[in-house]
Scaffold this active site. Structure first.
Site, PDB file in Angstrom:
ATOM      1  N   GLU A 267     -37.867 -49.849  18.185  1.00 45.06           N
ATOM      2  CA  GLU A 267     -38.792 -50.700  18.924  1.00 45.06           C
ATOM      3  C   GLU A 267     -38.180 -52.080  19.205  1.00 45.06           C
ATOM      4  OE1 GLU A 267     -43.425 -49.826  18.427  1.00 45.06           O
ATOM      5  OE2 GLU A 267     -42.782 -51.476  17.169  1.00 45.06           O
ATOM      6  N   HIS A 288     -27.863 -27.913   6.616  1.00 43.61           N
ATOM      7  CA  HIS A 288     -28.043 -26.484   6.878  1.00 43.61           C
ATOM      8  C   HIS A 288     -28.857 -26.241   8.144  1.00 43.61           C
ATOM      9  CE1 HIS A 288     -26.426 -25.288   2.894  1.00 43.61           C
ATOM     10  NE2 HIS A 288     -26.726 -26.558   2.651  1.00 43.61           N
ATOM     11  N   LYS A 402     -50.592 -45.887  26.414  1.00 41.08           N
ATOM     12  CA  LYS A 402     -51.974 -46.326  26.137  1.00 41.08           C
ATOM     13  C   LYS A 402     -52.764 -46.414  27.438  1.00 41.08           C
ATOM     14  CE  LYS A 402     -50.846 -49.144  22.111  1.00 41.08           C
ATOM     15  NZ  LYS A 402     -50.710 -50.517  21.619  1.00 41.08           N
TER      16      LYS A 402
END
Ligand code: PA5
Length: 411
Positions: A267, A288, A402
């Site tokens: 961010e 793995h 948003k």
């Protein structure tokens, strides 16, 4: 790079760079008010007496720091019966899953609990919705007056819907300082209250951060400044075409510390078409699954290993007479020794595969060293972002989803 990093260092410590009004975290560890610490500890003790479960409602910077520290220190096994000194900390408002909240409510029907709602803006959808639901549940379970004693709001000192609600309902509140952004807020009540409720030593956490602060502010020379070294190295790798930084842990209890780090760096740096992509892997598990890609995939990765020198507990591989699993070459060896050798081997293999490694080592995992790490990563993040030429303290890109969500929901 070191020379150009000097400019970033000066901008950071003299508070002249972009977003300089959000540099309050720089001096938090040395300036924190002892009265505030005592108040948080008193509230933590009060909650420990009345609650078996403590819910932290928050998202992003309003929850990851607390979770990073608590999960790094807490037992990793679910505690079924033993009476715990401190409540079990659970989380809500960090996503929108219906199933998750229904399951949480079913658990809360059976146990005493308290909660904190943490939102700097006081208007974030995920925690606001979770709080509305949990507040109703709490009031039905205990009645309005008792429920009020079980809620602590952590928000802006005067702005936002949560502040208004807390005033009207008479909740205990703590302030998220104006000059500290969400992802840099773990050493404010945002992180300190949940960490104290979970039974951990917030004074040692602050002390660790403060020793790192003193060290990092004492010299801008890379050879004497660990954050400068880290910021320079990741910048050199970025400029050489390594666009992804993989934070590697060999201790599963560091999983959420990596999540906190991912937010901090992602961010702060990912803007204006620039920035390393911060990703996390847990070894040896992910060797793995992701090991193949890291070893032989595109050469756009470097690794930063967060290495813990000594575990708290001790366990050796037992000898087995039949040796059908052919593991007797490890008889008598501690797991931590084998884990350390796995680190060494992986580092060699990945370097051979064109994946350079930075190693950051701490003696052990406790509050003090976690405090050091928090401050170290925050400081290096500020340096790296200033060097990149971006504002480390804003997040304009978070608004896009948003806006769409509110439109689709008819807000
Ligand atoms: O770092 C940030 O600013 C974000 O992650 C915010 O902390 C997150 O979006 C939550 O915001 P708020 O505390 O306002 O609810």
């Amino acid at each position: 790079t070191e020379e150009s990093m000097q400019k970033a260092y000066q901008e950071l410590v003299h508070q002249t760079g972009k977003g300089k009004e959000y540099l309050g975290w720089l001096h938090l560890p040395s300036e924190i008010d002892p009265k505030l610490l005592a108040e948080i500890e008193a509230d933590a003790q009060r909650i420990q007496k009345i609650a078996k479960i403590f819910i932290v409602i928050g998202i992003g910077g309003s929850y990851l720091g607390a979770r990073a520290v608590i999960e790094a220190l807490h037992s990793q096994m679910p505690l079924l019966e033993s009476p715990q000194k401190a409540p079990l900390v659970l989380y809500a408002g960090h996503q929108l899953s219906e199933d998750y909240l229904v399951e949480l409510l079913a658990l809360l029907d059976k146990h005493d609990y308290a909660l904190t709602i943490i939102s700097k803006s006081g208007t974030t959808t995920e925690p606001a919705v979770a709080f509305r639901i949990l507040k109703n549940h709490l009031e039905q379970k205990y009645g309005k007056a008792q429920a009020r004693e079980r809620i602590i709001a952590i928000t802006d000192k005067e702005k936002g819907a949560l502040k208004q609600l807390a005033n009207e309902e008479g909740y205990k509140t703590y302030v998220v300082p104006d000059e500290v952004g969400g992802r840099y807020s773990v050493l404010t009540p945002v992180g300190l209250l949940p960490i104290a409720v979970a039974g951990f030593d917030i004074r040692a956490l602050i002390e660790g951060a403060n020793t790192m602060r003193t060290e990092l502010l004492s010299s801008s020379q890379a050879e004497k400044n660990l954050a400068m070294q880290y910021a320079c190295l990741r910048t050199i790798f970025y400029e050489a075409g390594k666009k992804i930084e993989l934070m590697v842990n060999y201790e599963p209890r560091l999983f959420f510390f990596t999540e906190w780090w991912k937010q901090l760096y992602g961010e702060s740096e990912g803007k204006e078409g620039k920035g390393l992509f911060p990703a996390g892997v847990s070894f040896t598990s992910d060797l793995h699954s992701m090991g193949q890609y890291i070893q032989e995939g595109p050469k756009h990765l470097f690794e930063t290993v967060l290495s813990i020198n000594s575990p708290h507990l001790s366990l050796e591989v037992p000898h087995d007479k039949a040796n059908l699993d052919v593991m007797n070459f490890l008889s008598g060896q501690r797991l931590s020794y084998i884990n350390a050798k796995a680190q060494e081997a992986t580092c060699l293999a990945h370097q051979g595969g064109g994946v350079p490694t930075i190693r950051i080592c701490v003696p052990s995992l406790n509050e003090f060293y976690l405090g050091q790490l928090i401050y170290f990563y925050e400081f290096a993040c500020g340096l790296s972002a200033y060097h990149l030429g971006v504002n480390p303290f804003d997040q304009p890109g978070v608004e896009a989803y948003k806006k769409n969500m509110f439109r689709l929901l008819g807000k």
